[in-house]
Design an enzyme around this catalytic site. Structure first.
Site, PDB file in Angstrom:
ATOM      1  N   LYS A  48       0.837  -1.207   0.000  1.00  0.00           N
ATOM      2  CA  LYS A  48       0.000   0.000   0.000  1.00  0.00           C
ATOM      3  C   LYS A  48       0.869   1.253   0.000  1.00  0.00           C
ATOM      4  CE  LYS A  48      -0.365  -0.415   5.041  1.00  0.00           C
ATOM      5  NZ  LYS A  48      -1.203  -0.897   6.154  1.00  0.00           N
ATOM      6  N   TYR A 269      14.585  30.995   8.344  1.00  0.00           N
ATOM      7  CA  TYR A 269      13.316  31.577   8.801  1.00  0.00           C
ATOM      8  C   TYR A 269      13.307  31.772  10.309  1.00  0.00           C
ATOM      9  CZ  TYR A 269      10.975  30.809   4.320  1.00  0.00           C
ATOM     10  OH  TYR A 269      10.599  30.844   3.010  1.00  0.00           O
TER      11      TYR A 269
HETATM   12  C1  LIG Z   1      -0.423  -1.808   6.860  1.00  0.00           C
HETATM   13  C2  LIG Z   1      -0.978  -3.110   7.292  1.00  0.00           C
HETATM   14  C3  LIG Z   1      -0.150  -4.243   7.337  1.00  0.00           C
HETATM   15  C4  LIG Z   1       1.348  -4.153   7.185  1.00  0.00           C
HETATM   16  O1  LIG Z   1       1.840  -3.618   8.395  1.00  0.00           O
HETATM   17  P1  LIG Z   1       3.407  -3.468   8.679  1.00  0.00           P
HETATM   18  O2  LIG Z   1       3.454  -3.059  10.101  1.00  0.00           O
HETATM   19  O3  LIG Z   1       3.891  -2.396   7.762  1.00  0.00           O
HETATM   20  O4  LIG Z   1       4.042  -4.759   8.421  1.00  0.00           O
HETATM   21  C5  LIG Z   1      -0.741  -5.469   7.585  1.00  0.00           C
HETATM   22  N1  LIG Z   1      -2.065  -5.575   7.813  1.00  0.00           N
HETATM   23  C6  LIG Z   1      -2.891  -4.507   7.819  1.00  0.00           C
HETATM   24  C7  LIG Z   1      -4.333  -4.694   8.091  1.00  0.00           C
HETATM   25  C8  LIG Z   1      -2.367  -3.232   7.581  1.00  0.00           C
HETATM   26  O5  LIG Z   1      -3.175  -2.167   7.608  1.00  0.00           O
END
Ligand SMILES: *Cc1c(COP(=O)(O)O)cnc(C)c1O
Length: 372
Positions: A48, A269
């Protein structure tokens, strides 16, 4: 990881503020390390947010080549974008499920939604019944994260409402741990127990609970399928202990200007920094729009060889100034922002956040370089 060439440096200086190097070989090796750490489970890949900011397409290709047969994204749009490069026999799964009205597009592209609510269960089974097909899906149970999934109190509804699962080909029952990065946290055992209890109210199905950190809680958390994301990309799944994963990312910033100033000169800044002695300052072409948060002010945020370069004053949107006193820095040189001297988790700690947020905020402006 191989060395940057003059060509890379020239590209970076012309096009952007730096070079983001993604080591696909390290991702492949991390995938196998996670397999070794969960020997009785299938290891899916979570890609993702554009593969945690590193580029979902090359990451997916690398994982497929290593035998990964399940890929998770958050949104249907992410799955649709990846569909052309994911073979039909690989599960492409949307954690958020199909958005209302998106069910048909999801089914047509053979994308599997995670069913997270009664409404999503009903929408998926009604599509299956309308189209007279069996539509595969993953089912999420909420075991204590209180974010997505059917609650324990929904299970009688699921079991007793006639036809509610009709047409749904359940592939997997899953849940997600809230505190897996803290092994001693009592929520871990509580969620594992709740998952085992709730699963008994369903037909026997492959089960999935652990993400990156959950894998390192051991066999009781691993079940049939594990779902690592962060660990694939080199983020430490066991904070506070040595990182069992290999570094994947390197980020080098272009030096734009070098200037010599005397004592008592205000920088940046708000004039929050004033030099105490004659100082050589270097302006780097990376700022908070590239994910280098303003909260990094005062820390060593860059390395030239083995020498740390401390930030002077505030981080700007597209630049930041570092103290390069005594260093042979010149415009066009590259300095390390993420690499052997500063892991992404270290940088995140300095910025007051976690490696996940650091990686996914790096932005799109860098020249991207893929190494194997
Ligand atoms: C993002 C996510 C993962 C992966 O998590 P990591 O901590 O990056 O390994 C797995 N399962 C779900 C439901 C997630 O939202």
């Amino acid at each position: 990881m191989d060395q940057l060439t003059h060509r890379d440096i020239a590209d970076a200086a012309l096009a952007t503020g730096g070079v983001l190097t993604v080591d696909l070989g390290a991702i492949r090796r991390n995938y196998h390390r996670l397999r070794a750490a969960s020997p009785n489970s299938e290891v899916a890949g979570v890609v993702k947010a554009d593969g945690y900011g590193l580029g979902a397409v090359p990451v997916v290709r690398a994982l497929l080549a290593e035998g990964c047969r399940k890929l998770f994204v958050a949104h249907l749009s992410e799955a649709l974008a990846l569909r052309p490069i994911v073979p039909a026999d690989v599960d492409l799964i949307v954690l958020h499920g199909a958005p209302p009205g998106g069910e048909a597009a999801c089914a047509e592209q053979h994308i599997h939604p995670v069913l997270n609510s009664r409404a999503q269960v009903l929408a998926w089974s009604s599509l299956a019944q309308r189209t007279r097909t069996v539509l595969p899906a993953y089912l999420q149970l909420d075991t204590g994260m209180t974010r997505f999934g059917l609650s324990e109190s929904d299970l009688p509804w699921l079991n007793e409402t006639p036809g509610v699962l009709f047409g749904i080909g359940l592939r997997c029952v899953m849940s997600h741990l809230a505190c897996a990065d803290t092994p001693e946290h009592p929520a871990n055992a509580a969620q594992i127990a709740a998952f085992n209890r709730m699963r008994k109210a369903l037909p026997p199905l492959p089960a999935s609970l652990a993400a990156s950190s959950g894998i390192f809680l051991g066999a009781a958390a691993q079940f049939d399928i594990v779902r690592p994301g962060a660990a694939l990309y080199g983020i430490n799944p066991v904070p506070g202990c040595g990182n069992p994963m290999e570094r994947v990312v390197r980020l080098d910033a272009v030096v734009m200007q070098v200037r010599e100033v005397g004592a008592g000169v205000a920088v940046g800044y708000g004039h929050t920094a004033v030099t105490e002695r004659p100082t050589r300052l270097a302006t780097l072409a990376v700022g908070y729009a590239d994910g280098f948060r303003r909260s990094l002010a005062g820390t060593a945020a860059a390395w030239f060889g083995d020498a740390p370069l401390k930030l002077v004053g505030r981080v700007s949107m597209d630049s930041m100034v570092v103290d390069a006193t005594g260093m042979d820095l010149f415009p066009g040189a590259l300095v390390e922002l993420i690499g052997p001297h500063c892991e992404v988790d270290d940088l995140a700690t300095n910025a007051g956040t976690i490696g996940y947020e650091m990686l996914t905020s790096l932005g799109q402006r860098f020249v991207r370089r893929i190494t194997e």
